[in-house]
Design an enzyme around this catalytic site. Sequence first.
Site: not given
Length: 305
Positions: A101-103, A130, A134, A173
């Site tokens: 994820s870009s998070c 989160y 990841k 989202h």
Amino acid sequence: MTGSAGLLGSALRSVVARGGGALEVVFATRSDADLSDPRATRDLLGRTRPDVIVHGAARVGGIKANAADQTGFLLDNLAIDTSLFRAALDAGVERLVYLGSSCTYPRDHRQPLVETDLLQAPLEPTNEGYALAKLAGTRLCQFASAQHGVAYRALVASNLYGPGDDFSTDRAHLVAAAIAKVHAAKVAGSPTVTIWGDGTARREFTYAGDVASWILGSLPRLELLPPVLNLGAGVDHSVTEYYEVARSVVGYEGEFVYDTSMPKGMHQKLMDSSRARALGWAPATSLADGMLATYEKYVGSLVPA
């Protein structure tokens, strides 16, 4: 594929249905196995005996859900990934695609973000739980590949959208939330739609169907991919711009108002996907076309059977 009831799983189903070649795909959902349960996960791999795993299962949510339960998002995702990775290695599965994820990228870091920026600065606080999980999964791919000689590859995907998205209030989202809120306002005849924040935060969204097609095409050559690879549209838009596209595809004529008391997350997290483009990544779906297809599927799901 794990997590096949989700957005990417829906996209993969569509791609396979259009012509998956010689692939035999097992679309696993929670009803097949609770992946946080190590025994259930081992049993699933024992029954299916996969040559390659596309690991898309995760507990996901929007900014509200992430901020409200950091502990749960961290624990649940760590449990899922720990169980799956250990079972895969024990079963001798040599190829695995992990959906990152870009998070996982630092907050307010340089733009665009490149793969080596991971772990170089603090994370965005609203979804840190989160993101940490990841990050652990992404690193597990690298450790397992180096230690065991397998081809486990992490794809750091941008935010995804498309038909089959989650439109629920606490999990949606940005793109799905914008479509659902604008549609609800049109149906109710409301003159305004409220946007969290000031609308200036920028986000990169990629059509899930484009990602699914590229992943399936890359499975025979996983060994040639780098350990971590960004996979995004290569362009971002402001929150307000996404709502404007939603207004256009829905046919809503009302106005937007902004609730600046609500969290807006990172200002920007555009990724550099040039390494993937050199390997054939070329997303073809425009934002307008993708959001229209997403809206049409959403409206269809609201029609009583």
